[in-house]
Scaffold this active site. Structure first.
Site, PDB file in Angstrom:
ATOM      1  N   LYS A  29       1.650  -8.049 -11.436  1.00 22.10           N
ATOM      2  CA  LYS A  29       2.064  -6.775 -12.028  1.00 22.10           C
ATOM      3  C   LYS A  29       3.544  -6.827 -12.418  1.00 22.10           C
ATOM      4  O   LYS A  29       3.951  -6.360 -13.475  1.00 22.10           O
ATOM      5  CB  LYS A  29       1.791  -5.627 -11.039  1.00 22.10           C
ATOM      6  CG  LYS A  29       0.308  -5.346 -10.880  1.00 22.10           C
ATOM      7  CD  LYS A  29      -0.020  -4.455  -9.685  1.00 22.10           C
ATOM      8  CE  LYS A  29      -1.539  -4.336  -9.525  1.00 22.10           C
ATOM      9  NZ  LYS A  29      -1.958  -3.636  -8.311  1.00 22.10           N
ATOM     10  N   GLN A  66       0.827  -1.027  -3.066  1.00 25.15           N
ATOM     11  CA  GLN A  66      -0.311  -1.947  -3.115  1.00 25.15           C
ATOM     12  C   GLN A  66      -1.256  -1.670  -1.944  1.00 25.15           C
ATOM     13  O   GLN A  66      -0.839  -1.637  -0.790  1.00 25.15           O
ATOM     14  CB  GLN A  66       0.196  -3.409  -3.067  1.00 25.15           C
ATOM     15  CG  GLN A  66      -0.893  -4.445  -3.246  1.00 25.15           C
ATOM     16  CD  GLN A  66      -1.571  -4.391  -4.621  1.00 25.15           C
ATOM     17  OE1 GLN A  66      -0.918  -4.208  -5.634  1.00 25.15           O
ATOM     18  NE2 GLN A  66      -2.886  -4.553  -4.643  1.00 25.15           N
ATOM     19  N   ASP A  91      -0.703   5.011 -10.359  1.00 26.26           N
ATOM     20  CA  ASP A  91      -2.079   4.609 -10.034  1.00 26.26           C
ATOM     21  C   ASP A  91      -3.059   5.770 -10.244  1.00 26.26           C
ATOM     22  O   ASP A  91      -4.265   5.543 -10.331  1.00 26.26           O
ATOM     23  CB  ASP A  91      -2.161   4.173  -8.558  1.00 26.26           C
ATOM     24  CG  ASP A  91      -2.117   2.657  -8.400  1.00 26.26           C
ATOM     25  OD1 ASP A  91      -2.505   1.955  -9.359  1.00 26.26           O
ATOM     26  OD2 ASP A  91      -1.702   2.189  -7.328  1.00 26.26           O
TER      27      ASP A  91
END
Ligand code: NAD
Length: 298
Positions: free
Chosen positions: A52, A96, A119
């Site tokens: 990412k 994460q 997200d």
């Protein structure tokens, strides 16, 4: 003729459109910033975070990384999030997952500023998605929609079977496909670990989105000719390779390919889109926070 949907190609097209948005932001003195937070020693999680960050660097998004000791109390992570929430150089924050067992995931997701929740997992953003006014669409299901569009699959009126009901993939996928919108308007069935006769459901589908995390759960015998198959699964299985494993999807590619009209490979299908839609959300977050309108790729 079977169409193998090339995720890298679709992702590349969206990324080049995002470059135009970044130029607009830059002309207005804005360089988007994404913070990644890792509270894990897991090798796969470390790899995902570094992929990412690399994608941010390649596109021109600034990335900031924070490690939190996996043995530390949850408060250490929560305090880090408070700092990132109030840091104006940071437009998006990605924690994460999965987190260590002693850290309650929901508490962490709720601590994020919803405007920086790239997200799309904060309850405010989930609520907006369900009510049809999404702010940040969760990256993987949003990517699946883009793959279907790129493969010229119109979901309107189609029977779509989503296999998996997680908060990260299955549920938001079903919600997006249900929306009264260009990439939605489908009739959606959600299957899960307690579903009776999965094959009967998948055989009745025009489109199958597999997100169960079970290696090669769905094979050709569970599909009807002409089905579109999107394989979200990424599973490590033991193999006689240098690393000792290989990656397989939730779909048995060879037998499914003989039935499908279009199918995504693993790797090289959904994965590149997940990262690209994270970049998309970070650009959108910067645009919203700095009040600089951009034309995000439709
Ligand atoms: P998860 O474990 O949270 O959820 C799996 C879901 O599948 C559950 O809802 C469960 O009920 C269902 N399920 C399990 N076994 C089943 C069975 N036999 N029949 C029907 N349903 C069954 O997983 P997740 O986070 O949603 O991820 C799913 C898969 O997608 C994993 O392989 C994950 O690695 C992969 N993934 C890939 C990407 C990507 O970018 N390609 C992104 C996220 C997740």
């Amino acid at each position: 003729m079977i169409q193998i949907i090339d995720g890298n190609e679709v992702a590349g097209r969206i990324r080049s459109e995002l470059e135009t948005c970044l130029d607009t932001l830059e002309r207005n003195g804005v360089v988007p910033g994404l913070a990644t937070v890792l509270m894990s020693d897991d090798g796969a999680s470390e790899t995902y975070v570094s992929m990412k960050r690399r994608a941010c660097d390649e596109l021109g998004i600034e990335s900031f990384h924070y490690d939190v000791d996996p043995g530390a109390p949850a408060d250490v992570l929560l305090e880090r999030l408070d700092e990132l929430n109030s840091d104006s150089a940071i437009n998006g924050v990605l924690v994460q997952l999965p987190l260590p067992d002693h850290v309650e995931e929901q508490r962490v997701l709720e601590r994020l500023d919803p405007l920086k929740d790239v997200d799309g997992f904060h309850p405010e953003n989930v609520g907006r998605l369900v009510t049809g006014t999404p702010r940040f669409k969760p990256c993987t299901p949003h990517g699946v929609q883009r793959l279907l569009a790129a493969a010229d699959v119109d979901t309107e009126g189609k029977d779509v079977v989503v296999v998996g009901r997680s908060n990260i993939v299955g549920k938001p996928m079903a919600n997006l496909l249900l929306q009264r919108s260009k990439l939605g308007n489908a009739t959606v069935t959600v299957c899960h670990s307690r579903t009776n006769d999965l094959a009967e459901k998948t055989r009745g589908a025009d489109v199958v989105v597999a997100a169960a995390g079970v290696p090669e759960l769905i094979d050709g015998s569970m599909l009807t000719d002409g089905t579109t198959v999107i394989d979200v699964g990424v599973n490590r299985v033991e193999a006689d390779t240098e690393k000792g494993y290989e990656l397989v999807g939730d779909v048995e590619f060879e037998s499914a390919k003989s039935r499908a009209d279009a199918i995504t490979p693993v790797p090289g299908g959904v994965g590149p889109l997940t990262i690209t839609m994270l970049l998309y959300n970070t650009v959108k977050a910067a645009s919203l926070q700095e009040n600089v309108p951009v034309s995000l790729p439709e």
